[in-house]
Enzyme design. Structure first.
Site, PDB file in Angstrom:
ATOM      1  N   GLY A   8     -29.719 -21.208  37.333  1.00 27.71           N
ATOM      2  CA  GLY A   8     -29.326 -19.822  37.075  1.00 27.71           C
ATOM      3  C   GLY A   8     -28.405 -19.751  35.872  1.00 27.71           C
ATOM      4  O   GLY A   8     -27.416 -19.029  35.861  1.00 27.71           O
ATOM      5  N   SER A  10     -28.875 -18.684  32.786  1.00 21.92           N
ATOM      6  CA  SER A  10     -29.174 -17.780  31.671  1.00 21.92           C
ATOM      7  C   SER A  10     -28.185 -16.633  31.537  1.00 21.92           C
ATOM      8  O   SER A  10     -27.997 -16.093  30.457  1.00 21.92           O
ATOM      9  CB  SER A  10     -30.598 -17.221  31.802  1.00 21.92           C
ATOM     10  OG  SER A  10     -30.726 -16.445  32.973  1.00 21.92           O
ATOM     11  N   VAL A  61     -35.559 -22.069  42.001  1.00 25.15           N
ATOM     12  CA  VAL A  61     -34.861 -23.082  42.808  1.00 25.15           C
ATOM     13  C   VAL A  61     -35.276 -23.047  44.277  1.00 25.15           C
ATOM     14  O   VAL A  61     -35.201 -24.065  44.969  1.00 25.15           O
ATOM     15  CB  VAL A  61     -33.315 -22.956  42.720  1.00 25.15           C
ATOM     16  CG1 VAL A  61     -32.821 -23.189  41.308  1.00 25.15           C
ATOM     17  CG2 VAL A  61     -32.826 -21.614  43.262  1.00 25.15           C
ATOM     18  N   SER A 141     -19.012 -18.502  47.065  1.00 26.03           N
ATOM     19  CA  SER A 141     -18.519 -17.136  46.926  1.00 26.03           C
ATOM     20  C   SER A 141     -17.407 -16.899  47.929  1.00 26.03           C
ATOM     21  O   SER A 141     -17.364 -17.545  48.985  1.00 26.03           O
ATOM     22  CB  SER A 141     -19.656 -16.146  47.201  1.00 26.03           C
ATOM     23  OG  SER A 141     -19.158 -14.834  47.333  1.00 26.03           O
ATOM     24  N   TYR A 154     -25.944 -13.182  52.525  1.00 23.99           N
ATOM     25  CA  TYR A 154     -25.299 -13.912  51.429  1.00 23.99           C
ATOM     26  C   TYR A 154     -24.146 -14.773  51.969  1.00 23.99           C
ATOM     27  O   TYR A 154     -23.976 -15.921  51.573  1.00 23.99           O
ATOM     28  CB  TYR A 154     -24.784 -12.898  50.405  1.00 23.99           C
ATOM     29  CG  TYR A 154     -24.328 -13.462  49.082  1.00 23.99           C
ATOM     30  CD1 TYR A 154     -25.224 -14.092  48.221  1.00 23.99           C
ATOM     31  CD2 TYR A 154     -23.004 -13.320  48.667  1.00 23.99           C
ATOM     32  CE1 TYR A 154     -24.806 -14.580  46.986  1.00 23.99           C
ATOM     33  CE2 TYR A 154     -22.580 -13.796  47.432  1.00 23.99           C
ATOM     34  CZ  TYR A 154     -23.488 -14.420  46.592  1.00 23.99           C
ATOM     35  OH  TYR A 154     -23.070 -14.893  45.371  1.00 23.99           O
TER      36      TYR A 154
END
Length: 243
Positions: A8, A10, A61, A141, A154
């Site tokens: 991730g 980018s 992924v 996170s 999440y």
């Protein structure tokens, strides 16, 4: 050729990490992305401007076979290359109350963060163990440490990576491989652009959102030789919100 892979990589925090590693280290930067090729190319351009080398490796992924195929092809094309650093940063959110959550919203979020960690790290771990050196940093996170309402999926995904970080760290420590996690709070990126910053700042003791570069600085330290005695740690970077 010694390499650092950022999944991730980018946009947002991932892009900031690629640039910081380009500035601070001698690693060849492997920038993984799934959908935004233009952003990946821009990140690669900036990596090169900083005097580093790099390349783009597209794969999802969450898809074990796709990860295996892409990385095997890359490894065969670069037989001398050694991946010393893995930054598992790829993640997606599909927020909503648990009672309304669809199986797809659950599965896709868990697959990206948790299975993504497995798929990428598992590909390289034996090579790292043979090489007797490695740095694995998992971007988790605040949600994975504290739990955030509206983000049960999440929080579950990132919380699982927190536990995996602690377990894997103990398995590989003797081979000079460290495994740590970084848990950002509110960081100004595309992912948080929809949030009400004025309201949420009230929750943050330092009274502002963080910058992606600040997270990247911490990651850069953790992948350095200076952090050799830090492993199995979850480091919060959230302006004091969870202290």
């Amino acid at each position: 050729m010694k390499c650092a892979l950022v999944t991730g990589g980018s946009r947002g925090i991932g892009s900031a990490i690629c640039k910081k590693l380009a500035a601070d280290t001698d690693y060849h930067i492997l920038i993984n992305y799934q959908s935004n090729k233009t952003a990946a190319e821009q990140t690669l351009e900036e990596v090169k401007k900083l005097g580093a080398t790099g390349e783009i490796i597209p794969f999802n992924v969450a898809d074990f076979e796709e990860v295996k195929t892409a990385l095997t092809q890359w490894q065969e094309a670069n037989p001398e290359a050694i991946v010393e650093v893995i930054v598992n940063n790829a993640g997606i959110t599909k927020d909503g109350l648990f009672m309304w959550m669809s199986p797809e919203d659950w599965t896709s979020v868990v697959n990206t963060s948790l299975n993504g960690f497995f798929n990428v790290t598992n590909f390289f771990i034996q090579k790292m163990l043979r090489n007797k050196y490695g740095r694995i940093v998992n971007i988790v996170s605040l949600s994975g440490v504290k739990g955030t309402p509206g983000q049960t999926n999440y929080s579950a995904a990132k919380g699982a990576v927190v536990a995996a970080t602690k377990a894997l760290a103990q398995e590989v420590a003797k081979r000079k491989i460290t495994v740590n996690a970084v848990a950002p709070g509110f960081i100004r990126t595309d992912m948080t652009s929809q949030l009400d910053e004025k309201e949420l700042i009230k929750l943050v003791p330092v009274n502002r959102f963080g910058e992606a570069e600040e997270v990247a600085d911490l990651v850069s330290f953790l992948v350095s030789k200076k952090a050799s005695y830090i492993t199995g740690e979850i480091i919060n970077i959230n302006g004091g919100i969870y202290s």
